[in-house]
Design a protein around this motif. Structure first.
Motif, short mmCIF file in Angstrom:
data_model
loop_
_atom_site.label_atom_id
_atom_site.label_comp_id
_atom_site.label_asym_id
_atom_site.label_seq_id
_atom_site.Cartn_x
_atom_site.Cartn_y
_atom_site.Cartn_z
N ARG A 23 0.80 -1.22 0.00
CA ARG A 23 0.00 0.00 0.00
C ARG A 23 0.84 1.27 0.00
O ARG A 23 0.40 2.30 -0.48
N LYS A 24 2.05 1.19 0.51
CA LYS A 24 2.94 2.35 0.56
C LYS A 24 3.32 2.83 -0.84
O LYS A 24 3.67 3.99 -1.03
N HIS A 25 3.24 1.93 -1.82
CA HIS A 25 3.69 2.23 -3.17
C HIS A 25 2.55 2.17 -4.21
O HIS A 25 2.82 2.31 -5.40
N ASP A 26 1.33 1.96 -3.76
CA ASP A 26 0.21 1.82 -4.69
C ASP A 26 -1.00 2.56 -4.12
O ASP A 26 -1.66 2.07 -3.20
N GLU A 27 -1.30 3.72 -4.67
CA GLU A 27 -2.36 4.58 -4.15
C GLU A 27 -3.73 3.91 -4.23
O GLU A 27 -4.55 4.03 -3.31
N LEU A 28 -4.00 3.17 -5.29
CA LEU A 28 -5.28 2.51 -5.44
C LEU A 28 -5.49 1.45 -4.36
O LEU A 28 -6.56 1.35 -3.76
N ILE A 29 -4.46 0.66 -4.11
CA ILE A 29 -4.54 -0.35 -3.05
C ILE A 29 -4.69 0.34 -1.70
O ILE A 29 -5.53 -0.05 -0.87
N ASP A 30 -3.94 1.38 -1.46
CA ASP A 30 -4.03 2.11 -0.20
C ASP A 30 -5.44 2.66 0.01
O ASP A 30 -6.03 2.52 1.10
N ASN A 31 -6.02 3.28 -1.02
CA ASN A 31 -7.36 3.85 -0.91
C ASN A 31 -8.41 2.77 -0.65
O ASN A 31 -9.35 2.98 0.12
N THR A 32 -8.27 1.63 -1.30
CA THR A 32 -9.21 0.53 -1.09
C THR A 32 -9.11 0.00 0.33
O THR A 32 -10.13 -0.23 1.00
N LEU A 33 -7.90 -0.16 0.83
CA LEU A 33 -7.72 -0.61 2.21
C LEU A 33 -8.27 0.41 3.20
O LEU A 33 -8.90 0.04 4.20
N LYS A 34 -8.08 1.69 2.93
CA LYS A 34 -8.62 2.73 3.80
C LYS A 34 -10.14 2.67 3.84
O LYS A 34 -10.75 2.88 4.90
N TYR A 35 -10.77 2.39 2.71
CA TYR A 35 -12.22 2.25 2.66
C TYR A 35 -12.68 1.15 3.61
O TYR A 35 -13.58 1.35 4.43
N PHE A 36 -12.06 -0.02 3.50
CA PHE A 36 -12.43 -1.14 4.36
C PHE A 36 -12.14 -0.83 5.82
O PHE A 36 -12.94 -1.17 6.69
N GLU A 37 -11.03 -0.20 6.11
CA GLU A 37 -10.69 0.17 7.49
C GLU A 37 -11.72 1.14 8.07
O GLU A 37 -12.11 1.02 9.24
N ALA A 38 -12.17 2.09 7.27
CA ALA A 38 -13.18 3.04 7.73
C ALA A 38 -14.50 2.32 8.03
O ALA A 38 -15.19 2.64 9.01
N LYS A 39 -14.87 1.37 7.20
CA LYS A 39 -16.12 0.63 7.39
C LYS A 39 -16.09 -0.27 8.63
O LYS A 39 -17.13 -0.56 9.21
N THR A 40 -14.90 -0.70 9.03
CA THR A 40 -14.78 -1.67 10.13
C THR A 40 -14.05 -1.11 11.34
O THR A 40 -13.75 -1.85 12.27
N GLN A 41 -13.74 0.16 11.31
CA GLN A 41 -12.93 0.80 12.34
C GLN A 41 -11.60 0.05 12.53
O GLN A 41 -11.02 0.06 13.61
N ALA A 42 -11.17 -0.63 11.49
CA ALA A 42 -9.91 -1.38 11.45
C ALA A 42 -9.79 -2.39 12.60
O ALA A 42 -8.70 -2.73 13.02
#
Length: 172
Positions: A23-42
């Motif tokens: 995720r540090k090197h891929d903005e799309l992957i980072d944004n997708t992971l952030k979406y899931f983290e926001a939905k689940t409070q990580a």
């Protein structure tokens, strides 16, 4: 990263990486992971009810949803393709409603199932990178984000994925 016991990184040009490292090197992957983290409070795996397809409008044609299929010993042996975005359906052929083991390209099926098994066992997001889609489609490279999902918070019963298929050759 620790891999599950049946991982086979010997497939040429194929590797499974921890999504946190990628995720540090891929903005799309980072944004997708952030979406899931926001939905689940990580603090838990996402469930199907957490997802809103409208939140993925830009990448909807490139996402998929798989359901792991287990044998009587609890080992994942296949995956049902619950949803495959329109771009992926065009690329792979109409695969929604089929199983990965019925995939016409054995190399692709092996890679998908290995990644799914890793996600089920490790219960965390992983990224698959392949330098060639198959022996015949060696001009394409693929990056796939796999995210485990769970209805009960424990068992991985869905796998969300986002495929990025790109040409190895720059446009003219």
């Amino acid at each position: 990263m620790n891999m599950a016991a049946d991982a086979n990184p010997r497939l040429e040009g194929f590797r499974i990486e921890d999504a946190e490292d990628v995720r540090k090197h891929d903005e799309l992957i980072d944004n997708t992971l952030k979406y899931f983290e926001a939905k689940t409070q990580a603090c838990r795996m996402a469930s199907r009810s957490d997802l809103n397809p409208m939140d993925f409008k830009d990448i909807l044609p490139e996402i998929g949803l798989f359901e792991p299929v287990f044998n009587s010993d609890g080992r994942m042996v296949d995956a049902e393709i619950i949803l495959l975005g329109s771009r992926l359906d065009e690329f792979y052929g109409a695969r929604t409603g089929t199983r990965v083991n019925s995939f016409p390209h054995a190399q692709v099926a092996v890679r998908i199932l290995q990644a799914c098994r890793q996600v089920v066992e490790l219960r965390r997001p992983l990224v698959v990178k392949a330098e060639a889609l198959s022996d015949t489609k060696n001009f394409l490279k693929i990056t796939v984000l796999y995210i485990p999902m769970s209805s009960d918070g424990e068992t991985v019963d869905r796998i969300f994925l986002h495929n990025q298929i790109k040409s190895k050759f720059p446009p003219p």
